[in-house]
Scaffold this motif. Structure first.
Motif, PDB file in Angstrom:
ATOM      1  N   THR A  79      -9.588 -10.444  -2.573  1.00 31.93           N
ATOM      2  CA  THR A  79      -8.702 -11.601  -2.749  1.00 31.93           C
ATOM      3  C   THR A  79      -7.244 -11.253  -2.461  1.00 31.93           C
ATOM      4  O   THR A  79      -6.344 -11.908  -2.955  1.00 31.93           O
ATOM      5  CB  THR A  79      -8.821 -12.149  -4.182  1.00 31.93           C
ATOM      6  N   ILE A  80      -7.013 -10.232  -1.668  1.00 33.73           N
ATOM      7  CA  ILE A  80      -5.649  -9.800  -1.353  1.00 33.73           C
ATOM      8  C   ILE A  80      -5.383 -10.025   0.129  1.00 33.73           C
ATOM      9  O   ILE A  80      -6.310 -10.187   0.932  1.00 33.73           O
ATOM     10  CB  ILE A  80      -5.428  -8.319  -1.721  1.00 33.73           C
ATOM     11  N   SER A  81      -4.122 -10.028   0.491  1.00 31.06           N
ATOM     12  CA  SER A  81      -3.761 -10.224   1.899  1.00 31.06           C
ATOM     13  C   SER A  81      -4.154  -8.994   2.713  1.00 31.06           C
ATOM     14  O   SER A  81      -4.366  -7.903   2.172  1.00 31.06           O
ATOM     15  CB  SER A  81      -2.261 -10.481   2.026  1.00 31.06           C
ATOM     16  N   HIS A  82      -4.238  -9.191   4.013  1.00 32.07           N
ATOM     17  CA  HIS A  82      -4.608  -8.083   4.902  1.00 32.07           C
ATOM     18  C   HIS A  82      -3.574  -6.966   4.855  1.00 32.07           C
ATOM     19  O   HIS A  82      -3.915  -5.785   4.963  1.00 32.07           O
ATOM     20  CB  HIS A  82      -4.791  -8.583   6.335  1.00 32.07           C
ATOM     21  N   HIS A  83      -2.319  -7.351   4.693  1.00 32.13           N
ATOM     22  CA  HIS A  83      -1.246  -6.344   4.631  1.00 32.13           C
ATOM     23  C   HIS A  83      -1.421  -5.446   3.399  1.00 32.13           C
ATOM     24  O   HIS A  83      -1.338  -4.210   3.509  1.00 32.13           O
ATOM     25  CB  HIS A  83       0.127  -7.022   4.601  1.00 32.13           C
ATOM     26  N   ILE A  84      -1.679  -6.046   2.242  1.00 32.02           N
ATOM     27  CA  ILE A  84      -1.876  -5.257   1.018  1.00 32.02           C
ATOM     28  C   ILE A  84      -3.130  -4.406   1.139  1.00 32.02           C
ATOM     29  O   ILE A  84      -3.147  -3.241   0.742  1.00 32.02           O
ATOM     30  CB  ILE A  84      -1.956  -6.184  -0.217  1.00 32.02           C
ATOM     31  N   GLN A  85      -4.180  -4.976   1.713  1.00 34.90           N
ATOM     32  CA  GLN A  85      -5.422  -4.219   1.909  1.00 34.90           C
ATOM     33  C   GLN A  85      -5.152  -2.999   2.788  1.00 34.90           C
ATOM     34  O   GLN A  85      -5.595  -1.895   2.481  1.00 34.90           O
ATOM     35  CB  GLN A  85      -6.472  -5.113   2.560  1.00 34.90           C
ATOM     36  N   TYR A  86      -4.401  -3.187   3.864  1.00 32.86           N
ATOM     37  CA  TYR A  86      -4.058  -2.084   4.749  1.00 32.86           C
ATOM     38  C   TYR A  86      -3.256  -1.013   4.006  1.00 32.86           C
ATOM     39  O   TYR A  86      -3.521   0.189   4.161  1.00 32.86           O
ATOM     40  CB  TYR A  86      -3.273  -2.602   5.957  1.00 32.86           C
ATOM     41  N   MET A  87      -2.276  -1.435   3.201  1.00 30.89           N
ATOM     42  CA  MET A  87      -1.442  -0.472   2.478  1.00 30.89           C
ATOM     43  C   MET A  87      -2.272   0.343   1.489  1.00 30.89           C
ATOM     44  O   MET A  87      -2.069   1.559   1.348  1.00 30.89           O
ATOM     45  CB  MET A  87      -0.303  -1.190   1.748  1.00 30.89           C
ATOM     46  N   ILE A  88      -3.217  -0.297   0.802  1.00 28.82           N
ATOM     47  CA  ILE A  88      -4.077   0.427  -0.143  1.00 28.82           C
ATOM     48  C   ILE A  88      -4.965   1.410   0.609  1.00 28.82           C
ATOM     49  O   ILE A  88      -5.159   2.550   0.168  1.00 28.82           O
ATOM     50  CB  ILE A  88      -4.913  -0.556  -0.992  1.00 28.82           C
ATOM     51  N   GLU A  89      -5.485   0.997   1.759  1.00 23.82           N
ATOM     52  CA  GLU A  89      -6.323   1.900   2.554  1.00 23.82           C
ATOM     53  C   GLU A  89      -5.526   3.104   3.047  1.00 23.82           C
ATOM     54  O   GLU A  89      -6.021   4.231   3.048  1.00 23.82           O
ATOM     55  CB  GLU A  89      -6.946   1.142   3.721  1.00 23.82           C
ATOM     56  N   VAL A  90      -4.286   2.882   3.446  1.00 23.02           N
ATOM     57  CA  VAL A  90      -3.417   3.996   3.857  1.00 23.02           C
ATOM     58  C   VAL A  90      -3.186   4.929   2.680  1.00 23.02           C
ATOM     59  O   VAL A  90      -3.264   6.163   2.815  1.00 23.02           O
ATOM     60  CB  VAL A  90      -2.073   3.472   4.421  1.00 23.02           C
ATOM     61  N   PHE A  91      -2.922   4.357   1.510  1.00 20.95           N
ATOM     62  CA  PHE A  91      -2.698   5.159   0.307  1.00 20.95           C
ATOM     63  C   PHE A  91      -3.935   5.990  -0.033  1.00 20.95           C
ATOM     64  O   PHE A  91      -3.831   7.169  -0.385  1.00 20.95           O
ATOM     65  CB  PHE A  91      -2.333   4.226  -0.841  1.00 20.95           C
ATOM     66  N   MET A  92      -5.113   5.405   0.116  1.00 21.51           N
ATOM     67  CA  MET A  92      -6.348   6.137  -0.167  1.00 21.51           C
ATOM     68  C   MET A  92      -6.571   7.251   0.857  1.00 21.51           C
ATOM     69  O   MET A  92      -7.090   8.313   0.523  1.00 21.51           O
ATOM     70  CB  MET A  92      -7.529   5.176  -0.229  1.00 21.51           C
ATOM     71  N   GLN A  93      -6.139   7.021   2.104  1.00 16.42           N
ATOM     72  CA  GLN A  93      -6.246   8.067   3.120  1.00 16.42           C
ATOM     73  C   GLN A  93      -5.307   9.229   2.800  1.00 16.42           C
ATOM     74  O   GLN A  93      -5.646  10.386   2.989  1.00 16.42           O
ATOM     75  CB  GLN A  93      -5.947   7.505   4.509  1.00 16.42           C
ATOM     76  N   VAL A  94      -4.122   8.904   2.298  1.00 17.65           N
ATOM     77  CA  VAL A  94      -3.176   9.949   1.881  1.00 17.65           C
ATOM     78  C   VAL A  94      -3.811  10.816   0.793  1.00 17.65           C
ATOM     79  O   VAL A  94      -3.689  12.042   0.803  1.00 17.65           O
ATOM     80  CB  VAL A  94      -1.853   9.321   1.398  1.00 17.65           C
ATOM     81  N   GLN A  95      -4.524  10.182  -0.141  1.00 24.18           N
ATOM     82  CA  GLN A  95      -5.202  10.936  -1.197  1.00 24.18           C
ATOM     83  C   GLN A  95      -6.291  11.825  -0.605  1.00 24.18           C
ATOM     84  O   GLN A  95      -6.427  12.987  -0.984  1.00 24.18           O
ATOM     85  CB  GLN A  95      -5.813  10.001  -2.232  1.00 24.18           C
ATOM     86  N   LYS A  96      -7.067  11.296   0.347  1.00 26.05           N
ATOM     87  CA  LYS A  96      -8.132  12.091   0.975  1.00 26.05           C
ATOM     88  C   LYS A  96      -7.561  13.302   1.699  1.00 26.05           C
ATOM     89  O   LYS A  96      -8.191  14.351   1.766  1.00 26.05           O
ATOM     90  CB  LYS A  96      -8.933  11.230   1.944  1.00 26.05           C
ATOM     91  N   ASP A  97      -6.360  13.144   2.263  1.00 20.62           N
ATOM     92  CA  ASP A  97      -5.696  14.254   2.963  1.00 20.62           C
ATOM     93  C   ASP A  97      -4.992  15.201   2.003  1.00 20.62           C
ATOM     94  O   ASP A  97      -4.255  16.092   2.434  1.00 20.62           O
ATOM     95  CB  ASP A  97      -4.692  13.712   3.974  1.00 20.62           C
ATOM     96  N   LYS A  98      -5.196  14.984   0.708  1.00 21.05           N
ATOM     97  CA  LYS A  98      -4.613  15.824  -0.359  1.00 21.05           C
ATOM     98  C   LYS A  98      -3.085  15.851  -0.308  1.00 21.05           C
ATOM     99  O   LYS A  98      -2.461  16.869  -0.563  1.00 21.05           O
ATOM    100  CB  LYS A  98      -5.198  17.222  -0.342  1.00 21.05           C
ATOM    101  N   TYR A  99      -2.478  14.704   0.042  1.00 19.10           N
ATOM    102  CA  TYR A  99      -1.026  14.514  -0.005  1.00 19.10           C
ATOM    103  C   TYR A  99      -0.261  15.547   0.821  1.00 19.10           C
ATOM    104  O   TYR A  99       0.859  15.919   0.484  1.00 19.10           O
ATOM    105  CB  TYR A  99      -0.524  14.541  -1.450  1.00 19.10           C
ATOM    106  N   LYS A 100      -0.840  16.012   1.927  1.00 13.55           N
ATOM    107  CA  LYS A 100      -0.223  17.099   2.706  1.00 13.55           C
ATOM    108  C   LYS A 100       1.175  16.751   3.220  1.00 13.55           C
ATOM    109  O   LYS A 100       2.019  17.622   3.351  1.00 13.55           O
ATOM    110  CB  LYS A 100      -1.125  17.512   3.859  1.00 13.55           C
ATOM    111  N   ASP A 101       1.427  15.481   3.514  1.00 16.37           N
ATOM    112  CA  ASP A 101       2.750  15.071   3.998  1.00 16.37           C
ATOM    113  C   ASP A 101       3.610  14.455   2.903  1.00 16.37           C
ATOM    114  O   ASP A 101       4.662  13.882   3.182  1.00 16.37           O
ATOM    115  CB  ASP A 101       2.604  14.061   5.145  1.00 16.37           C
ATOM    116  N   ASN A 102       3.169  14.553   1.646  1.00 15.62           N
ATOM    117  CA  ASN A 102       3.869  13.919   0.526  1.00 15.62           C
ATOM    118  C   ASN A 102       4.023  14.905  -0.635  1.00 15.62           C
ATOM    119  O   ASN A 102       3.317  14.822  -1.629  1.00 15.62           O
ATOM    120  CB  ASN A 102       3.087  12.684   0.057  1.00 15.62           C
ATOM    121  N   PRO A 103       4.957  15.842  -0.528  1.00 16.04           N
ATOM    122  CA  PRO A 103       5.133  16.812  -1.617  1.00 16.04           C
ATOM    123  C   PRO A 103       5.670  16.139  -2.883  1.00 16.04           C
ATOM    124  O   PRO A 103       6.231  15.040  -2.824  1.00 16.04           O
ATOM    125  CB  PRO A 103       6.161  17.799  -1.057  1.00 16.04           C
TER     126      PRO A 103
END
Length: 96
Positions: free
Chosen positions: A26-50
């Protein structure tokens, strides 16, 4: 990254909530995309986000004072520290 390293339970809870939001759809495509990006950052173990970017680490390690709190425990608040008290001798005390 900080939450993942210091409170695994809280980190899992946060990502479970995001996963639930994605499943409801029930969320907009933009919010869905942002959450998916955030989940990908977690899968990558935050390598670019100290936790603290290099340019922001301004306090020397030996001068740091760290307070550890637990999210599950009740905090002991000292309300008296939240009150601003006028100091008529401010300039003298600052020089000291």
């Amino acid at each position: 990254m900080f939450l993942a390293e210091n409170s695994l339970k809280a980190n899992v809870l946060v990502f479970d909530c995001f996963h639930d939001v994605l499943n409801k759809g029930t969320i907009s495509h933009h919010i869905q995309y942002m959450i998916e990006v955030f989940m990908q950052v977690q899968k990558d173990k935050y390598k670019d986000n100290p936790i603290i970017p290099d340019g922001l680490d301004l306090v020397k390690e030996e001068e740091k004072i760290t307070h550890h709190i637990c999210l599950e425990e009740e905090l002991q608040v000292q309300e008296g520290l939240n009150i601003l008290k006028f100091d008529p001798n401010y300039t003298e005390n600052e020089e000291k």
